[in-house]
Motif scaffolding. Structure first.
Motif, PDB file in Angstrom:
ATOM      1  N   ALA A   1       6.011   4.247  -2.008  1.00  0.00           N
ATOM      2  CA  ALA A   1       6.924   3.410  -2.415  1.00  0.00           C
ATOM      3  C   ALA A   1       8.424   3.607  -3.099  1.00  0.00           C
ATOM      4  O   ALA A   1       9.452   2.484  -2.520  1.00  0.00           O
ATOM      5  N   SER A   2       8.792   5.111  -2.771  1.00  0.00           N
ATOM      6  CA  SER A   2      10.339   5.306  -2.798  1.00  0.00           C
ATOM      7  C   SER A   2      11.326   5.474  -1.177  1.00  0.00           C
ATOM      8  O   SER A   2      12.441   4.907  -0.832  1.00  0.00           O
ATOM      9  N   HIS A   3      10.458   5.294  -0.466  1.00  0.00           N
ATOM     10  CA  HIS A   3      10.539   5.540   1.330  1.00  0.00           C
ATOM     11  C   HIS A   3      10.226   4.755   2.170  1.00  0.00           C
ATOM     12  O   HIS A   3      11.291   4.083   2.563  1.00  0.00           O
ATOM     13  N   LEU A   4       9.338   3.453   1.440  1.00  0.00           N
ATOM     14  CA  LEU A   4       8.635   2.779   2.915  1.00  0.00           C
ATOM     15  C   LEU A   4       8.447   1.630   2.517  1.00  0.00           C
ATOM     16  O   LEU A   4       8.186   0.703   2.713  1.00  0.00           O
ATOM     17  N   GLY A   5       9.018   1.181   1.426  1.00  0.00           N
ATOM     18  CA  GLY A   5       9.213  -0.211   0.543  1.00  0.00           C
ATOM     19  C   GLY A   5       8.052  -0.803   0.334  1.00  0.00           C
ATOM     20  O   GLY A   5       7.522  -1.867   0.266  1.00  0.00           O
ATOM     21  N   PHE A   6       6.459   0.220  -0.126  1.00  0.00           N
ATOM     22  CA  PHE A   6       5.484   0.033  -0.460  1.00  0.00           C
ATOM     23  C   PHE A   6       5.169  -0.705  -1.551  1.00  0.00           C
ATOM     24  O   PHE A   6       6.220  -0.434  -2.955  1.00  0.00           O
ATOM     25  N   ASP A   7       4.865  -1.897  -1.451  1.00  0.00           N
ATOM     26  CA  ASP A   7       5.177  -2.416  -3.395  1.00  0.00           C
ATOM     27  C   ASP A   7       3.603  -2.199  -4.156  1.00  0.00           C
ATOM     28  O   ASP A   7       4.071  -3.222  -5.620  1.00  0.00           O
ATOM     29  N   GLY A   8       3.290  -1.390  -4.276  1.00  0.00           N
ATOM     30  CA  GLY A   8       2.304  -0.479  -5.272  1.00  0.00           C
ATOM     31  C   GLY A   8       0.859  -1.608  -5.571  1.00  0.00           C
ATOM     32  O   GLY A   8       0.171  -1.057  -5.987  1.00  0.00           O
ATOM     33  N   HIS A   9       0.532  -2.468  -4.258  1.00  0.00           N
ATOM     34  CA  HIS A   9      -0.659  -3.260  -4.838  1.00  0.00           C
ATOM     35  C   HIS A   9      -1.772  -2.585  -3.514  1.00  0.00           C
ATOM     36  O   HIS A   9      -1.236  -2.006  -2.120  1.00  0.00           O
ATOM     37  N   PRO A  10      -2.851  -1.937  -3.892  1.00  0.00           N
ATOM     38  CA  PRO A  10      -3.943  -1.430  -2.959  1.00  0.00           C
ATOM     39  C   PRO A  10      -4.724  -2.914  -2.099  1.00  0.00           C
ATOM     40  O   PRO A  10      -4.128  -3.790  -2.635  1.00  0.00           O
ATOM     41  N   THR A  11      -4.719  -2.355  -1.158  1.00  0.00           N
ATOM     42  CA  THR A  11      -5.358  -3.170   0.458  1.00  0.00           C
ATOM     43  C   THR A  11      -6.938  -2.562   0.373  1.00  0.00           C
ATOM     44  O   THR A  11      -7.336  -3.837   0.549  1.00  0.00           O
ATOM     45  N   THR A  12      -7.337  -2.201  -0.096  1.00  0.00           N
ATOM     46  CA  THR A  12      -8.408  -1.252   0.359  1.00  0.00           C
ATOM     47  C   THR A  12      -8.927  -0.230  -1.104  1.00  0.00           C
ATOM     48  O   THR A  12      -8.200   0.846  -1.582  1.00  0.00           O
ATOM     49  N   ILE A  13     -10.332  -0.665  -2.075  1.00  0.00           N
ATOM     50  CA  ILE A  13     -10.534   0.178  -2.726  1.00  0.00           C
ATOM     51  C   ILE A  13     -11.781   0.242  -2.835  1.00  0.00           C
ATOM     52  O   ILE A  13     -12.228   0.085  -2.355  1.00  0.00           O
ATOM     53  N   TYR A  14     -12.099   2.278  -3.152  1.00  0.00           N
ATOM     54  CA  TYR A  14     -12.706   3.256  -2.527  1.00  0.00           C
ATOM     55  C   TYR A  14     -13.878   3.148  -3.586  1.00  0.00           C
ATOM     56  O   TYR A  14     -13.365   3.569  -4.953  1.00  0.00           O
ATOM     57  N   THR A  15     -15.320   2.521  -3.976  1.00  0.00           N
ATOM     58  CA  THR A  15     -15.561   3.280  -5.562  1.00  0.00           C
ATOM     59  C   THR A  15     -16.925   3.542  -4.697  1.00  0.00           C
ATOM     60  O   THR A  15     -17.824   3.220  -4.364  1.00  0.00           O
ATOM     61  N   ARG A  16     -17.187   4.200  -5.485  1.00  0.00           N
ATOM     62  CA  ARG A  16     -18.944   5.120  -5.696  1.00  0.00           C
ATOM     63  C   ARG A  16     -19.065   5.660  -6.812  1.00  0.00           C
ATOM     64  O   ARG A  16     -18.781   5.793  -7.679  1.00  0.00           O
ATOM     65  N   ALA A  17     -20.565   4.681  -6.773  1.00  0.00           N
ATOM     66  CA  ALA A  17     -21.424   4.445  -8.049  1.00  0.00           C
ATOM     67  C   ALA A  17     -22.496   5.407  -8.177  1.00  0.00           C
ATOM     68  O   ALA A  17     -22.477   5.474  -6.984  1.00  0.00           O
ATOM     69  N   GLU A  18     -23.168   5.395  -9.392  1.00  0.00           N
ATOM     70  CA  GLU A  18     -24.392   5.785  -8.920  1.00  0.00           C
ATOM     71  C   GLU A  18     -25.442   5.436  -8.302  1.00  0.00           C
ATOM     72  O   GLU A  18     -25.689   4.179  -8.172  1.00  0.00           O
ATOM     73  N   LYS A  19     -26.249   6.165  -7.452  1.00  0.00           N
ATOM     74  CA  LYS A  19     -27.037   5.267  -5.954  1.00  0.00           C
ATOM     75  C   LYS A  19     -28.112   4.344  -6.857  1.00  0.00           C
ATOM     76  O   LYS A  19     -28.471   3.905  -6.659  1.00  0.00           O
ATOM     77  N   ALA A  20     -28.511   4.503  -8.563  1.00  0.00           N
ATOM     78  CA  ALA A  20     -29.278   3.372  -8.799  1.00  0.00           C
ATOM     79  C   ALA A  20     -28.781   2.413  -9.837  1.00  0.00           C
ATOM     80  O   ALA A  20     -29.714   1.084  -9.990  1.00  0.00           O
ATOM     81  N   SER A  21     -27.882   2.177  -9.428  1.00  0.00           N
ATOM     82  CA  SER A  21     -26.743   0.965  -9.833  1.00  0.00           C
ATOM     83  C   SER A  21     -25.640   0.800  -8.958  1.00  0.00           C
ATOM     84  O   SER A  21     -24.620  -0.046  -9.478  1.00  0.00           O
ATOM     85  N   VAL A  22     -25.744   0.932  -7.699  1.00  0.00           N
ATOM     86  CA  VAL A  22     -25.480   0.891  -6.540  1.00  0.00           C
ATOM     87  C   VAL A  22     -24.973  -1.060  -6.639  1.00  0.00           C
ATOM     88  O   VAL A  22     -24.077  -1.785  -6.952  1.00  0.00           O
ATOM     89  N   GLU A  23     -25.898  -1.438  -6.651  1.00  0.00           N
ATOM     90  CA  GLU A  23     -25.962  -3.220  -6.825  1.00  0.00           C
ATOM     91  C   GLU A  23     -25.427  -4.104  -8.054  1.00  0.00           C
ATOM     92  O   GLU A  23     -25.150  -4.951  -8.034  1.00  0.00           O
ATOM     93  N   ASN A  24     -25.815  -3.362  -9.031  1.00  0.00           N
ATOM     94  CA  ASN A  24     -24.949  -3.718 -10.682  1.00  0.00           C
ATOM     95  C   ASN A  24     -23.590  -3.788 -10.080  1.00  0.00           C
ATOM     96  O   ASN A  24     -22.381  -4.945 -11.076  1.00  0.00           O
ATOM     97  N   VAL A  25     -23.164  -2.237 -10.041  1.00  0.00           N
ATOM     98  CA  VAL A  25     -21.812  -2.109 -10.196  1.00  0.00           C
ATOM     99  C   VAL A  25     -20.977  -3.010  -9.350  1.00  0.00           C
ATOM    100  O   VAL A  25     -19.975  -3.756  -9.091  1.00  0.00           O
ATOM    101  N   ARG A  26     -21.613  -3.361  -7.802  1.00  0.00           N
ATOM    102  CA  ARG A  26     -21.115  -4.206  -6.422  1.00  0.00           C
ATOM    103  C   ARG A  26     -21.460  -5.704  -7.301  1.00  0.00           C
ATOM    104  O   ARG A  26     -20.168  -6.350  -6.991  1.00  0.00           O
ATOM    105  N   ASN A  27     -22.381  -6.508  -8.290  1.00  0.00           N
ATOM    106  CA  ASN A  27     -22.069  -7.489  -9.298  1.00  0.00           C
ATOM    107  C   ASN A  27     -20.952  -7.661 -10.007  1.00  0.00           C
ATOM    108  O   ASN A  27     -20.030  -8.866  -9.875  1.00  0.00           O
ATOM    109  N   LEU A  28     -19.962  -6.509 -10.105  1.00  0.00           N
ATOM    110  CA  LEU A  28     -18.697  -6.674 -11.225  1.00  0.00           C
ATOM    111  C   LEU A  28     -17.899  -6.033 -10.673  1.00  0.00           C
ATOM    112  O   LEU A  28     -16.636  -6.310 -11.418  1.00  0.00           O
ATOM    113  N   LEU A  29     -17.515  -5.787  -9.286  1.00  0.00           N
ATOM    114  CA  LEU A  29     -16.656  -5.596  -8.691  1.00  0.00           C
ATOM    115  C   LEU A  29     -15.407  -6.672  -8.582  1.00  0.00           C
ATOM    116  O   LEU A  29     -14.335  -6.608  -9.026  1.00  0.00           O
TER     117      LEU A  29
END
Length: 397
Positions: free
Chosen positions: A212-240
């Motif tokens: 942000a300070s040296h390269l002009g990065f705007d602070g918006h993420p372009t990829t979010i990596y999410t680690r969910a509990e294995k038993a709830s992956v599909e439920n989390v996926r539906n909410l993301l």
């Protein structure tokens, strides 16, 4: 027992009579068995290598987990690129059953070079990404050399290189400098290949703050990596999508990297089917070789058949003799093929660093297939031999 009752042949006698015919022509037997062995070895090798590959993939997924989800911006209604909100990572982290969430952001129009003398157009396809400090924990990254960014280095011109990036830049270790964003950055570490996030392999990762300070990065993420509990992956996926951008969830793309590996595995299965078909053709050719050998054997051994018939051997016994020969010939090829295919699988798997897996059903099925082929291939010659009358056989061809 009366003289007109033929002697019975026990299983041991049948085996000895059938084996005697093979021992009399070792070279021909070897070549015929080799044809069968090549077909079976091809089938065992294909199945074994494919199974070993899937075992390696499963081991990788078990180690890295199938519970990693990625969130990325898609397109808006106008067909233009959308953006993830700056607080989307924090919002996703508050979803129930989410263990961790981290992100990278693209520093647009920023490139990295080995030095400041390389033309700007020769960027090598390397992307510069702002990275959060907890990225290795969430994605499952490990360091090949050096260290990951920390609270101190993330504020200063320090960079971690992906495995492919380091190779392209000719960087083998830490504590060297690269030209990034028109200034020098110090390499503090190099990543091992990221199986579930291959886009990181061809990236240079810097701290969120320094981007942000040296390269002009705007602070918006372009990829979010999410680690969910294995038993709830599909439920989390539906909410993301709705959680990452409540205003426009339709502009969000959610995926699971392990699905791409599963799709690749499915395509490998299709290719395996093709190779199995080729192995079947090779096996069929081997069966034709067995049939040819047995037909020639009948023609060459007419005198022997006539002598045995004149001494009281029945047509059934002659037929059984030649069927046994063809079965033994096919069995030799099948067992040899299973052994050869297993060796090929083991050598290939070891060179690739995979576990060696040859399914027992493939080995049993391989030998069983050869016995069926041998039975079919030897049926006509056996019937032909049994039909020869003693006087006709003894009179010569």
């Amino acid at each position: 027992m009366s003289d007109d009752v033929p002697a019975r042949l026990g299983p041991r006698d049948v085996f000895r009579v059938g084996a005697a015919g093979l021992r009399a022509r070792p070279l021909r037997v070897f070549l015929s068995a080799l044809g069968i062995a090549i077909g079976i070895a091809a089938m065992i090798g294909v199945v074994g290598i494919s199974t070993s590959s899937r075992a390696q993939l499963q081991a990788t997924l078990d180690r890295l987990g199938t519970n990693l989800l990625t969130v990325a911006p898609g397109k808006n209604l106008a067909g233009e690129g959308a953006q993830l909100p700056k607080d989307s990572v924090a919002m996703i982290g508050r979803i129930a059953h989410v263990n961790s969430a981290s992100a990278t952001g693209n520093a647009t129009n920023t490139h990295v070079y080995r030095n400041d003398h390389i033309p700007e157009a020769e960027s090598g396809g390397i992307s510069v990404l702002a990275a959060r400090l907890d990225l290795p924990h969430t994605v499952g990254l490990s360091m090949a050399t050096g260290t990951w960014l920390n609270a101190g280095t993330s504020r200063y011109p320090a960079v971690v290189l992906g495995s492919a990036t380091a190779e392209r830049l000719g960087v083998a270790g830490a504590n060297v400098q690269v030209w990034l964003g028109s200034q020098w950055f110090t390499v503090v570490g190099i990543l091992n290949p990221a199986v579930l996030a291959p886009e990181l392999d061809s990236a240079a990762l810097v701290g969120w703050e320094v981007a942000a300070s040296h390269l002009g990065f705007d602070g918006h993420p372009t990829t979010i990596y999410t680690r969910a509990e294995k038993a709830s992956v599909e439920n989390v996926r539906n909410l993301l999508a709705a959680t990452a951008n409540p205003q426009s969830p339709n502009e969000i793309e959610v995926s699971r990297p392990s699905d791409a590996l599963a799709a690749e595995n499915a395509s490998n299965k299709a290719f395996t089917g093709l190779l199995l078909g080729l192995g079947g053709v090779a096996l069929l050719v081997g069966g034709v070789g067995v049939a040819n050998t047995m037909v020639i054997s009948v023609l060459e051994r007419r005198a022997e058949i006539g002598l045995r018939r004149s001494l009281g051997a029945t047509r059934g016994q002659i037929r059984l003799q030649f069927l046994t020969e063809s079965q033994l010939l096919a069995a030799l090829g099948g067992i040899g093929g299973v052994g050869l295919g297993t060796v090929v699988t083991a050598v290939f798997a070891v060179t690739q660093g995979w576990p060696t897996v040859v399914p027992p059903w493939a080995m049993v099925g391989g030998v069983g297939a050869t016995l069926i082929i041998g039975g079919i291939a030897g049926l006509y010659p056996a019937i032909r031999a049994a039909r020869l009358a003693p006087t006709e056989a003894l009179s010569g061809p």
